[in-house]
Design an enzyme around this catalytic site. Structure first.
Site, PDB file in Angstrom:
ATOM      1  N   LYS A  19       4.074   0.813  10.356  1.00  0.00           N
ATOM      2  CA  LYS A  19       4.104   2.033   9.554  1.00  0.00           C
ATOM      3  C   LYS A  19       3.546   3.216  10.343  1.00  0.00           C
ATOM      4  O   LYS A  19       4.028   4.338  10.227  1.00  0.00           O
ATOM      5  CB  LYS A  19       3.277   1.845   8.278  1.00  0.00           C
ATOM      6  CG  LYS A  19       4.015   1.201   7.130  1.00  0.00           C
ATOM      7  CD  LYS A  19       3.128   1.246   5.885  1.00  0.00           C
ATOM      8  CE  LYS A  19       3.776   0.570   4.708  1.00  0.00           C
ATOM      9  NZ  LYS A  19       2.899   0.578   3.524  1.00  0.00           N
ATOM     10  N   ARG A  38       5.781 -12.729   9.429  1.00  0.00           N
ATOM     11  CA  ARG A  38       6.400 -11.451   9.107  1.00  0.00           C
ATOM     12  C   ARG A  38       7.695 -11.290   9.900  1.00  0.00           C
ATOM     13  O   ARG A  38       7.918 -11.979  10.897  1.00  0.00           O
ATOM     14  CB  ARG A  38       5.434 -10.305   9.416  1.00  0.00           C
ATOM     15  CG  ARG A  38       5.159 -10.116  10.896  1.00  0.00           C
ATOM     16  CD  ARG A  38       4.049  -9.095  11.140  1.00  0.00           C
ATOM     17  NE  ARG A  38       4.394  -7.811  10.555  1.00  0.00           N
ATOM     18  CZ  ARG A  38       3.524  -6.819  10.400  1.00  0.00           C
ATOM     19  NH1 ARG A  38       2.257  -6.996  10.741  1.00  0.00           N
ATOM     20  NH2 ARG A  38       3.905  -5.669   9.889  1.00  0.00           N
ATOM     21  N   GLU A  98       0.870  -1.181   0.000  1.00  0.00           N
ATOM     22  CA  GLU A  98       0.000   0.000   0.000  1.00  0.00           C
ATOM     23  C   GLU A  98       0.906   1.230   0.000  1.00  0.00           C
ATOM     24  O   GLU A  98       1.822   1.324   0.831  1.00  0.00           O
ATOM     25  CB  GLU A  98      -0.906   0.017   1.224  1.00  0.00           C
ATOM     26  CG  GLU A  98      -1.866   1.189   1.215  1.00  0.00           C
ATOM     27  CD  GLU A  98      -2.790   1.240   2.423  1.00  0.00           C
ATOM     28  OE1 GLU A  98      -3.602   2.181   2.505  1.00  0.00           O
ATOM     29  OE2 GLU A  98      -2.694   0.346   3.293  1.00  0.00           O
TER      30      GLU A  98
END
Length: 564
Positions: A278, A268, A40
């Site tokens: 983020k 992850r 994104e």
């Protein structure tokens, strides 16, 4: 024997590769492997994304397949072209090429809308007039079923009309959503009538004001994979319980004979002494705790690049940590080891004195300049050598001299001898102090018979780096350390992660002295400052003001002994 070889080969494969090889052996997808990296564009990529990039593109390369770059641009309030460009730069810098043109989920908005209409016509989607708070309250818990919306059984005709009017912009933000009609009693919370579309009157970075309804990630993700012919959709573990929803949407749009993507989840990357959110990274940037997304203390790819990390070191790091099914925390020391290992092979060695003190060789001829040949990299036979000027007055590190040194201090002190690397053995005869007691000059003599390479066998235990005072190049050096002092700064329930910011994560040293070969450098040039660590030229450098960033230090055996 063949079965044993196959078993050994499968054992060396990670679980994703095993799945892909099973699919290939069964002839699925025409024997093709097509992966994608779908970020994104709402921030800069970090080291966790680098792992995903290496995995997705690596699978494409290993199986002679393809990998595309697709931007999940379904939230216009957070996405910017700046992030798109930075992500493209990061992927290219890591050494990967995407298949064809860059893709965007926004390229598929019309098709996604048509599929949403199709689901409404099948009685599998409906418009809900409730607020997000009301919808959330009705979802129930994993132990208790949710409550059906009072709008769940609207007619197909009414839903089609309302959804069309949502698209035309007749309703305010948050006043209506489109939901999938699945099962409010499902043990999987993701299947309890998830939201497919929300109203957002916001200008999109690519489509402008054409749309005021935007698909949710869960509806856009799998369908974009399907449109592109992706065979294996690699996601992180938090999407594992989304997989039934991924498949549910595909079940209702899939056409026989087309490639159907398969979602596979992996753990992850979590890195010690680092935050990988983020949102938290954006907070650090916006509130001025760091200088920007590419601050060399940030775990962003652009920050690591500016700090002096190499793409090879990051790819090697990704290979080392492998692909896991369970979340764990990787020691940041492994990342530092990876860049140190690579730079040791490729970085030229140079002399740099960061905390200089003058050293005068009183029996060396005044005005004489001797050019000494110094090897550029002992790890690389092809690196050659360079000429370094040696003169009567030099700079050495202030920490390399002690007025009253302990027994195992193998550097310089009164009456002690050391070798100046590539030059001569010198002996401290005296030193000068200022009024404050600071040492301002070390006075030595040299043994002219001990020139490096002369074959003289006399040994001394210490070897120091140095820079000729008359030829020194001034520079600013930024000593970076870990941004956080806690191993898991975001892992404390009642403590803000910013409480663990390391006050010593950046020290700026002015008036550093470098050998004269360091003129005319460009940002990104990397070196080993001998005995000190690995450094690179920062983008803030100018012709008159060189700026270096420390990438990682060398191991300091003296510091370890001193600590003991």
């Amino acid at each position: 024997m063949r079965n044993q070889m196959d078993a050994a080969e499968n054992k060396s494969l990670n679980f994703i590769e095993q799945i892909i090889e099973e699919d290939l052996s069964e002839g699925k997808n025409g024997g093709e492997v097509y992966t994608r990296f779908p970020p994104e564009p709402n921030g800069y990529l970090h080291i966790g994304h680098a792992k995903s990039i290496c995995l997705n593109f690596g699978l494409g390369l290993k199986y002679k397949g393809k990998t595309n770059l697709r931007f999940d641009d379904t939230n216009p309030t957070k996405e910017e072209d700046e992030y798109v460009e930075s992500i493209k730069e990061d992927v290219s810098w890591l050494g990967f090429e995407w298949e064809g043109e860059v893709r965007f989920t926004s390229d598929y908005f019309e098709q996604l809308y048509e599929w949403a209409v199709m689901l409404i016509k099948k009685g599998l989607a409906y418009v809900d007039d409730q607020s997000s708070e009301e919808i959330s309250a009705q979802r129930g818990t994993p132990q208790q079923p949710g409550q059906e919306s009072p709008y769940r059984n609207r007619s197909v005709e009414e839903n089609l009309d309302l959804f069309e009017r949502m698209r035309r912009g007749e309703f305010a933000d948050g006043s209506r959503v489109l939901r999938a009609k699945i099962d409010m009693a499902s043990p999987n919370m993701q299947l309890r009538d998830p939201v497919m579309y929300r109203i957002m009157h916001a200008t999109h970075h690519r489509t402008g004001d054409k749309w005021c309804i935007y698909p949710m990630y869960d509806f856009a993700h799998g369908q974009s994979d399907y449109i592109e012919g992706i065979t294996h959709s690699i996601c992180t573990l938090e999407f594992e319980n989304h997989r039934p929803l991924y498949d549910w949407f595909l079940d209702h749009i899939y056409e026989e004979g087309k490639v159907r993507p398969r979602q596979i989840e992996f753990a992850r990357l979590n890195l010690s002494y680092t935050v990988m959110s983020k949102r938290k990274l954006l907070e650090l940037v916006e509130n001025g705790y760091v200088s920007g997304w590419d601050d060399p203390r940030m775990p962003t790819i652009s920050g690591l690049r500016r700090r002096g990390y190499t793409p090879e070191s990051i790819r090697n790091f990704a290979d080392r940590i492998g692909v896991a099914k369970r979340d764990n925390i990787i020691d940041v020391g492994l990342l530092e080891f990876s860049v140190r290992e690579h730079l040791n092979k490729v970085a030229p060695r140079v002399f740099a004195v960061l905390n200089p003190v003058k050293l005068t060789i009183k029996n060396y001829p005044e005005g004489k300049t001797e050019m000494l040949s110094i090897e550029n990299n002992p790890e690389d036979e092809t690196a050659g050598s360079r000429e370094v000027p040696f003169t009567r007055e030099l700079y050495i590190e202030r920490d390399d001299f002690m007025e009253d040194p302990p027994r195992k201090f193998f550097r310089l002190g009164p009456g002690r001898e050391v070798r100046l690397k590539g030059a001569y053995i010198v002996k401290c005869e005296d030193f000068v102090k200022d009024e404050q007691g600071n040492i301002t000059e070390i006075i030595c003599t040299y043994d002219s018979e001990t020139k490096s390479g002369s074959g003289v066998s006399r040994k001394v235990k210490g070897t120091l780096h140095w820079v000729s005072k008359a030829h020194a190049v001034d520079a600013e050096v930024r000593i970076y350390d870990r941004l956080f002092s806690d191993e898991d700064p975001a892992g404390h329930k009642d403590v803000d992660f910013k409480e663990f910011l390391n006050p010593d994560s950046l020290k700026v040293l002015k008036g550093c002295k470098l050998e004269p070969s360091m003129k005319g450098l460009k940002p990104g040039d990397r070196f080993q400052f001998q005995r000190l660590g690995y450094f690179c030229v920062d983008k803030d450098s100018t012709e008159r003001n060189l700026v270096f960033n420390r990438t990682v230090p060398l191991r300091d055996s003296w510091a370890k002994k001193n600590k003991k």
